[in-house]
Design a protein around this motif. Sequence first.
Motif, PDB file in Angstrom:
ATOM      1  N   THR A 195       0.832  -1.203   0.000  1.00  0.00           N
ATOM      2  CA  THR A 195       0.000   0.000   0.000  1.00  0.00           C
ATOM      3  C   THR A 195       0.863   1.247   0.000  1.00  0.00           C
ATOM      4  O   THR A 195       0.611   2.193  -0.745  1.00  0.00           O
ATOM      5  CB  THR A 195      -0.939   0.001   1.226  1.00  0.00           C
ATOM      6  N   HIS A 196       1.897   1.264   0.812  1.00  0.00           N
ATOM      7  CA  HIS A 196       2.788   2.426   0.872  1.00  0.00           C
ATOM      8  C   HIS A 196       3.506   2.626  -0.459  1.00  0.00           C
ATOM      9  O   HIS A 196       3.685   3.762  -0.905  1.00  0.00           O
ATOM     10  CB  HIS A 196       3.796   2.272   2.014  1.00  0.00           C
ATOM     11  N   ARG A 197       3.910   1.528  -1.100  1.00  0.00           N
ATOM     12  CA  ARG A 197       4.584   1.654  -2.397  1.00  0.00           C
ATOM     13  C   ARG A 197       3.638   2.236  -3.440  1.00  0.00           C
ATOM     14  O   ARG A 197       4.023   3.107  -4.214  1.00  0.00           O
ATOM     15  CB  ARG A 197       5.097   0.297  -2.869  1.00  0.00           C
ATOM     16  N   VAL A 198       2.402   1.769  -3.453  1.00  0.00           N
ATOM     17  CA  VAL A 198       1.428   2.270  -4.435  1.00  0.00           C
ATOM     18  C   VAL A 198       1.127   3.739  -4.180  1.00  0.00           C
ATOM     19  O   VAL A 198       1.108   4.550  -5.106  1.00  0.00           O
ATOM     20  CB  VAL A 198       0.134   1.426  -4.384  1.00  0.00           C
ATOM     21  N   LEU A 199       0.899   4.079  -2.920  1.00  0.00           N
ATOM     22  CA  LEU A 199       0.566   5.476  -2.609  1.00  0.00           C
ATOM     23  C   LEU A 199       1.744   6.405  -2.878  1.00  0.00           C
ATOM     24  O   LEU A 199       1.559   7.521  -3.362  1.00  0.00           O
ATOM     25  CB  LEU A 199       0.111   5.594  -1.162  1.00  0.00           C
ATOM     26  N   SER A 200       2.955   5.967  -2.557  1.00  0.00           N
ATOM     27  CA  SER A 200       4.109   6.841  -2.761  1.00  0.00           C
ATOM     28  C   SER A 200       4.451   6.959  -4.243  1.00  0.00           C
ATOM     29  O   SER A 200       4.941   7.988  -4.689  1.00  0.00           O
ATOM     30  CB  SER A 200       5.318   6.338  -1.974  1.00  0.00           C
ATOM     31  N   SER A 201       4.185   5.945  -5.044  1.00  0.00           N
ATOM     32  CA  SER A 201       4.463   6.054  -6.470  1.00  0.00           C
ATOM     33  C   SER A 201       3.489   7.028  -7.114  1.00  0.00           C
ATOM     34  O   SER A 201       3.842   7.739  -8.048  1.00  0.00           O
ATOM     35  CB  SER A 201       4.384   4.695  -7.147  1.00  0.00           C
ATOM     36  N   GLY A 202       2.276   7.113  -6.629  1.00  0.00           N
ATOM     37  CA  GLY A 202       1.309   8.059  -7.159  1.00  0.00           C
ATOM     38  C   GLY A 202       1.640   9.484  -6.738  1.00  0.00           C
ATOM     39  O   GLY A 202       1.362  10.429  -7.464  1.00  0.00           O
ATOM     40  N   ALA A 203       2.259   9.657  -5.577  1.00  0.00           N
ATOM     41  CA  ALA A 203       2.594  10.976  -5.078  1.00  0.00           C
ATOM     42  C   ALA A 203       3.773  11.588  -5.816  1.00  0.00           C
ATOM     43  O   ALA A 203       3.921  12.807  -5.874  1.00  0.00           O
ATOM     44  CB  ALA A 203       2.889  10.900  -3.589  1.00  0.00           C
ATOM     45  N   LYS A 204       4.639  10.762  -6.409  1.00  0.00           N
ATOM     46  CA  LYS A 204       5.838  11.266  -7.070  1.00  0.00           C
ATOM     47  C   LYS A 204       5.545  11.877  -8.444  1.00  0.00           C
ATOM     48  O   LYS A 204       6.346  12.596  -8.989  1.00  0.00           O
ATOM     49  CB  LYS A 204       6.872  10.151  -7.226  1.00  0.00           C
ATOM     50  N   LYS A 205       4.370  11.571  -8.992  1.00  0.00           N
ATOM     51  CA  LYS A 205       4.043  12.084 -10.332  1.00  0.00           C
ATOM     52  C   LYS A 205       3.769  13.549 -10.336  1.00  0.00           C
ATOM     53  O   LYS A 205       3.339  14.192  -9.503  1.00  0.00           O
ATOM     54  CB  LYS A 205       2.851  11.318 -10.899  1.00  0.00           C
TER      55      LYS A 205
END
Length: 52
Positions: free
Chosen positions: A42-52
């Motif tokens: 979950t943290h990986r998915v959320l953080s990958s979306g935040a980097k865009k």
Amino acid sequence: MPKAVIAMACCLCLPALAACGNTAYRLKKDGQEASHAMDNATHRVLSSGAKK
């Protein structure tokens, strides 16, 4: 009841109880590991979306 019958019953019951305890412990550990894996994903998915 003869002592031999009591001793034999104890020898048969104790390993069964130990096996049940080990199974319960392993189920608990598996649940914890699955929870941590889900948190990490979950943290990986959320953080990958935040980097865009």
